[in-house]
Every structure is written in C-alpha cells, then in structure tokens.
Design an enzyme around this catalytic site. Structure first.
Site, PDB file in Angstrom:
ATOM      1  N   CYS A  94      -7.824   9.033   1.459  1.00  0.00           N
ATOM      2  CA  CYS A  94      -7.185   9.048   2.780  1.00  0.00           C
ATOM      3  C   CYS A  94      -7.893   9.931   3.839  1.00  0.00           C
ATOM      4  O   CYS A  94      -8.311   9.644   4.929  1.00  0.00           O
ATOM      5  CB  CYS A  94      -5.560   9.854   2.699  1.00  0.00           C
ATOM      6  SG  CYS A  94      -5.670  11.515   1.942  1.00  0.00           S
TER       7      CYS A  94
ATOM      8  N   GLU B 258       2.697  11.966   3.833  1.00  0.00           N
ATOM      9  CA  GLU B 258       1.216  12.075   4.102  1.00  0.00           C
ATOM     10  C   GLU B 258       0.666  10.519   3.904  1.00  0.00           C
ATOM     11  O   GLU B 258       0.871   9.901   2.842  1.00  0.00           O
ATOM     12  CB  GLU B 258       0.789  12.876   2.649  1.00  0.00           C
ATOM     13  CG  GLU B 258       1.146  14.175   2.720  1.00  0.00           C
ATOM     14  CD  GLU B 258       0.521  15.170   3.692  1.00  0.00           C
ATOM     15  OE1 GLU B 258      -0.573  14.643   4.174  1.00  0.00           O
ATOM     16  OE2 GLU B 258       0.660  16.319   3.603  1.00  0.00           O
TER      17      GLU B 258
HETATM   18  P1  NAD Z   1       1.549   2.305  -0.756  1.00  0.00           P
HETATM   19  O1  NAD Z   1       2.272   2.631   0.620  1.00  0.00           O
HETATM   20  O2  NAD Z   1       1.300   0.759  -0.729  1.00  0.00           O
HETATM   21  O3  NAD Z   1       2.229   2.949  -1.765  1.00  0.00           O
HETATM   22  C1  NAD Z   1       2.553   4.328  -2.321  1.00  0.00           C
HETATM   23  C2  NAD Z   1       3.634   4.400  -3.033  1.00  0.00           C
HETATM   24  O4  NAD Z   1       4.990   4.022  -2.507  1.00  0.00           O
HETATM   25  C3  NAD Z   1       3.648   3.569  -4.335  1.00  0.00           C
HETATM   26  O5  NAD Z   1       3.953   4.257  -5.426  1.00  0.00           O
HETATM   27  C4  NAD Z   1       4.312   2.403  -4.170  1.00  0.00           C
HETATM   28  O6  NAD Z   1       4.752   1.614  -5.422  1.00  0.00           O
HETATM   29  C5  NAD Z   1       5.739   3.039  -3.290  1.00  0.00           C
HETATM   30  N1  NAD Z   1       6.412   2.219  -2.513  1.00  0.00           N
HETATM   31  C6  NAD Z   1       6.023   0.927  -2.302  1.00  0.00           C
HETATM   32  N2  NAD Z   1       7.345   0.558  -1.346  1.00  0.00           N
HETATM   33  C7  NAD Z   1       8.117   1.450  -1.394  1.00  0.00           C
HETATM   34  C8  NAD Z   1       9.487   1.216  -0.901  1.00  0.00           C
HETATM   35  N3  NAD Z   1      10.036   0.458  -0.001  1.00  0.00           N
HETATM   36  N4  NAD Z   1      10.189   2.559  -0.982  1.00  0.00           N
HETATM   37  C9  NAD Z   1       9.766   3.541  -1.696  1.00  0.00           C
HETATM   38  N5  NAD Z   1       8.461   3.328  -2.106  1.00  0.00           N
HETATM   39  C10 NAD Z   1       7.687   2.493  -2.030  1.00  0.00           C
HETATM   40  O7  NAD Z   1       0.115   2.791  -0.591  1.00  0.00           O
HETATM   41  P2  NAD Z   1      -0.961   2.796  -1.674  1.00  0.00           P
HETATM   42  O8  NAD Z   1      -1.811   1.439  -1.493  1.00  0.00           O
HETATM   43  O9  NAD Z   1      -0.604   3.357  -3.188  1.00  0.00           O
HETATM   44  O10 NAD Z   1      -2.086   4.098  -1.165  1.00  0.00           O
HETATM   45  C11 NAD Z   1      -3.036   3.967  -0.236  1.00  0.00           C
HETATM   46  C12 NAD Z   1      -2.625   4.475   1.030  1.00  0.00           C
HETATM   47  O11 NAD Z   1      -2.012   6.021   1.015  1.00  0.00           O
HETATM   48  C13 NAD Z   1      -3.541   4.722   2.190  1.00  0.00           C
HETATM   49  O12 NAD Z   1      -3.383   4.281   3.380  1.00  0.00           O
HETATM   50  C14 NAD Z   1      -4.108   6.058   1.970  1.00  0.00           C
HETATM   51  O13 NAD Z   1      -4.803   6.666   3.135  1.00  0.00           O
HETATM   52  C15 NAD Z   1      -2.888   6.802   1.637  1.00  0.00           C
HETATM   53  N6  NAD Z   1      -3.104   8.143   1.113  1.00  0.00           N
HETATM   54  C16 NAD Z   1      -2.829   9.324   1.966  1.00  0.00           C
HETATM   55  C17 NAD Z   1      -2.915  10.547   1.474  1.00  0.00           C
HETATM   56  C18 NAD Z   1      -2.779  11.625   2.340  1.00  0.00           C
HETATM   57  O14 NAD Z   1      -2.445  12.908   1.816  1.00  0.00           O
HETATM   58  N7  NAD Z   1      -2.295  11.605   3.582  1.00  0.00           N
HETATM   59  C19 NAD Z   1      -3.260  10.696   0.202  1.00  0.00           C
HETATM   60  C20 NAD Z   1      -3.753   9.486  -0.449  1.00  0.00           C
HETATM   61  C21 NAD Z   1      -3.651   8.279   0.076  1.00  0.00           C
END
Ligand code: NAD
Length: 469
Positions: free
Chosen positions: A279, A244
């Site tokens: 998002c 997502e």
């Molecule tokens: P991010 O991708 O930086 O982090 C998301 C999660 O992934 C965090 O818990 C982070 O610690 C973890 N993570 C980071 N690197 C990783 C790796 N190599 N392996 C496994 N886990 C890892 O995103 P963010 O800044 O926390 O969130 C913002 C983004 O999320 C935006 O792009 C937003 O649109 C998206 N989002 C999507 C939805 C949806 O339902 N489609 C909902 C909310 C947010």
C-alpha cells in the site's frame, strides 16, 4: 498441504466447501486450502466472540497484556515454517516473509507493553466535582485484511483490539489465508476460547461478518471499492470503522539530492518491494528536470543490479511473482497502455530462472519514462512491479502534482537539506511523509499510520492505533 480451518470459540472447524491456494511462482503446485464459512456460521462465531468478551474485558489491563505476551511466546519457534508458507502462498521473498513475521511478533510485544497505561482511567477536576474518564472497549471487532502482508496487517488489528479488552473475529483474504490462520490459531490457543476467532471466505463472508448484530467496530484494510461496499453495509447500524486503503504515493526528489548507492537502493526497493504490491510503496517519482537524465541513469542502473526476478524461495531472488493471474494481466495491461500512449518502457533487473518466470505469475519489472499525469500508470495505484519517473520544473509544481488525485496514504521527499525536505513534506497531503526513505523503511510502529482522502481514515500503529479500540 496446509489446511486453514475456521476457528470458532477456540475450536477448529474443517467442514464445508474448501478453496485452494496455489503457489504464484509455481501455479501447478497446490500450497493448501481454506474452508469457507457461511453466513450462519459467521453469525454464530460473532455471538461466541461476544460471549467470550465479558470475562476478557473484566481483566485488569496488565493481566490482559501478560496473557497476550505469553500467548505470543510460542510464535517465535514457528519462524522458519511460517516464512516458507507465506512465501509459497503469496510469492513474497523468503527474507521478506521472515521479516514480516518478526515485525508482527515485535508489534504484539510492543502493544502488550504500552496498552495498560493507555487503558487506565483519567480524571478531570471540574467545577462540579471529579469527572472520571474510563477507557472502555467496543466489544466484538470485525477485522478484515488483504493478502499482501497478512501477518502484520492482521496483528495491527488483533494486538491492540485484544489488549484493550475487545474480542476479535478476523477474516483473511482467500488469496493468502494459510500462514495468517496458522499464526492466529497458535496465538488463540494461549487465550480464553472465543477471544480470537478466524472465519474464511470472500466478499459474502466479509459482509456477513461486518453486519453481524454484535459487531461493534469494523477494522478494514484493503481496496477503496471494497471499503465503499462495507460502509454501505454498515450504514443501517451506524457501526464505526477504521479504513486503511490504497495509495498512489509520490517520491519527490529535490534538486540537491545526493545519489549515494544506499539512497538509490532505498528508492528502488521503495517501489519494487513485494513486486510493488504494498500500500505504501512509492508509486511515482517526481524528479527535477535539471537532474532528470542523471537520476534516470542511476535509477535504472541500481534497479538492474538490485532486482532479481524468480522463485521467491531462492535466497538470491529479490522480486517474486504477483499474487495471481488476474494481477499479472492487470499490471501488464497498465504497462502496455502506457507504451501505446508513447511512454518509454524500460525493463529492469535480471531473471534468476527463465523456466520458472515463464510458467509462474511473474511480471517483468519496468520503469516508465515520459508518461503523462493522466496516464493510468501515473494516476492510479499500479500495485505491481512498475513505476513511472516524471520530470518537474519547480518545487511548487512538484507539490501540486504530488497532491493531485484522490489518495493520500504516504509519500516521501529526498534531499540533502533536512530542513528543506521537512518543509516540502509538510505541504504534501498524505497520512505520513518520510524523508530520504520510503515504504516499510519509513514506517515505525511507535508512529501512527493511515491515510487521508480515498486512502482511508482512522490510524493504526502508535498510541492512536491502540486508543482507537
Ligand atoms: P480487497 O479490498 O479486494 O480485499 C480486502 C479484504 O476484503 C479481503 O479479505 C476480501 O475478501 C474482503 N472483502 C471483499 N469484499 C468484501 C465485502 N463486501 N465485505 C467485507 N469484506 C470484503 O483488497 P486486496 O486486493 O486484498 O488488497 C489490496 C488493496 O489493499 C490495495 O488497494 C492496497 O493498497 C490496500 N492495502 C492498504 C493497506 C493500508 O494499510 N492502508 C495495507 C495493505 C493493503
């Protein structure tokens, strides 16, 4: 100060390195800290989760649903404390935090109601005899969530995965670990030990979790670059994943749209809810050239009235800070870039308390007029309190521009004529399209949600969101 431990096999673990979380509206205030796991501890947590799975998956689906429902019962009494904590760690308005927690609890109940029927075997009479189609859980689900709506985004994974007989190890974002860990710890207290675990940390811990040998499925919500890392890490094990991801959601206004106060309010808040850090927020508006001036005037007026920037713990405030200093710098650079390319940047809304706003991680909300399609403020996900409004000449052109770019999370079409709006909605490439509403007002947990293209794949919500586990 709140502490978020690791939750392993039902036991809170508080030893290890701690990361602090500050209040984005008052960065001098420490809200709490989370203890960070290491790779060995993550592997042990996943092994404990796998061991707990044998008896959990053996329960009848109705019994599992009943256990989940009763484990969720103590959550309601936590509403005020959790709303305050989420607002303090994340900067979401107090009403928004309470609403998010309420929605997460409602969703847990909804999944408990619907999952048993979806878990039932089905049968087919074939030429050669009866075929039984059992619904089996995967095993251990690794759930990884971002910071922007941690309670609901966690529950969207935890509830369906547990209700269908999986066990879950969840990793919150280090930017908002406190409220979600408090809630999941309470939920886990009502479940057999090890069925629901929480590990804390950043990318290293996330990678250790997704690649732990017993993980059978990964459910990820977050950014597209992180999703690329995860898929590369999953490739050797061919582990399946739900992704997502972000979006660049267009709102297409048709020329018959009636600009009522209600509609304008939904349109504005569709972009500025949670300071634009959603998002499925509306990230660009496409408006017919014949009504551009009128729409812009009404939009700016509504935004001025609706947006009150300040400490999100104050009930009159409708727009809080962004999540951290890096987000502030990134969003302000995007707005400055559009301005220096010739766009007309209009600050909107009012400021509740100047001293708070100047000291915290606040970004003044803006509406950007006259930006070109290739300006990053139009072409990328801003994830902050700014939105471009652009003019179009024909509906075909509006649909082409709405469909430009690699994303397709959600979108919206706004018109008096529902049939016409739906026919335009069908032409937009997005996981879902709302009519005359957007953002969370267009979301219903009975209806599947998810993206196409670089917004991800797999579905949450709806029966699909339960059957996916
Ligand atoms: P991010 O991708 O930086 O982090 C998301 C999660 O992934 C965090 O818990 C982070 O610690 C973890 N993570 C980071 N690197 C990783 C790796 N190599 N392996 C496994 N886990 C890892 O995103 P963010 O800044 O926390 O969130 C913002 C983004 O999320 C935006 O792009 C937003 O649109 C998206 N989002 C999507 C939805 C949806 O339902 N489609 C909902 C909310 C947010």
């Amino acid at each position: 100060m709140i502490e978020a431990p690791l939750l392993v096999a039902g036991e809170p673990i508080t030893t290890g390195e701690w990361v602090e979380r500050r209040n984005p509206a008052h960065p001098d205030r420490l809200v709490g800290r989370a203890v960070v796991g290491d790779a060995a501890l993550v592997r042990d947590t996943v092994s404990a989760s796998a061991s707990a799975g044998a008896s959990w998956r053996a329960l009848a689906p109705a019994e599992r649903a009943a256990r989940l429902r009763s484990a969720g019962e103590p959550l309601e009494a936590m509403t005020d404390g959790i709303a305050e904590l989420l607002t303090a760690e994340l900067g979401k308005t107090i009403a928004g935090s309470a609403g998010e927690f309420g929605f997460a609890r409602t969703y847990l109940g909804m999944v408990a109601d619907r999952a048993p029927a979806l878990c039932a075997d089905t049968e087919e009479d074939t030429r050669f005899g009866k075929a039984i189609v059992p619904k089996e859980p995967y095993g251990v689900v690794a759930a990884i969530v971002p910071w922007n709506a941690p309670l609901i985004l966690a529950m969207m994974k935890v509830a369906p995965a547990l209700a269908t007989g999986n066990t879950v190890v969840l990793k919150p974002s280090p930017l908002a670990p406190l409220a979600v860990t408090t809630v999941l710890t309470k939920l886990a207290e009502g479940l057999p030990p090890g069925v629901l675990s929480v590990v804390q940390g950043g990318a290293d811990v996330g990678e250790a979790l997704t690649t732990a040998p017993e993980v059978a499925k990964v459910s990820f919500t977050g950014g597209e670059r992180t999703a690329e890392h995860i898929l590369r890490a999953l490739a050797p094990g061919l582990t399946p994943a739900v992704l997502e991801l972000g979006g660049n959601d267009p709102a297409v206004l048709l020329d018959d749209v009636e600009l009522t106060d209600d509609l304008l309010h939904r349109l504005v808040m569709g972009s500025f809810l949670t300071a634009g850090q959603v998002c499925m927020a509306t990230k660009r508006l496409l408006v017919p050239a014949s009504r551009y001036d009128e729409v812009v005037e009404a939009y700016l007026r509504t935004a001025d009235e609706a947006l009150v920037l300040g400490d999100p713990a104050e009930p009159e405030v409708t727009l809080g800070p962004v999540v951290d200093a890096a987000a502030k710098t990134r969003v302000e650079a995007l707005v400055d870039g559009a301005r220096s390319s010739g766009a007309d940047v209009r600050p909107v809304g009012s400021i509740h308390d100047d001293s708070v706003v100047s000291a915290g991680w606040f970004v003044r909300p803006t509406v950007v007029l006259g930006a070109s399609d290739d300006d990053p403020i139009v072409a990328t996900e801003q994830f902050g309190p700014t939105v471009p409004i652009q003019a179009y000449d024909t509906v075909d052109e509006a649909v082409d521009r709405a469909n430009a770019g690699p994303y397709g999370l959600s979108s919206s079409v706004w018109s008096e004529d529902l049939e016409r709006a739906v026919s335009v909605a069908r032409r937009i490439r997005a996981g879902s399209t709302s009519v005359n509403t957007a953002n969370r007002w267009g979301i219903n947990p009975l209806v599947p949600f998810g993206g196409v293209g670089r917004s991800g794949y797999g579905r949450e919500y709806g029966d699909a969101g339960i059957e996916g586990y």
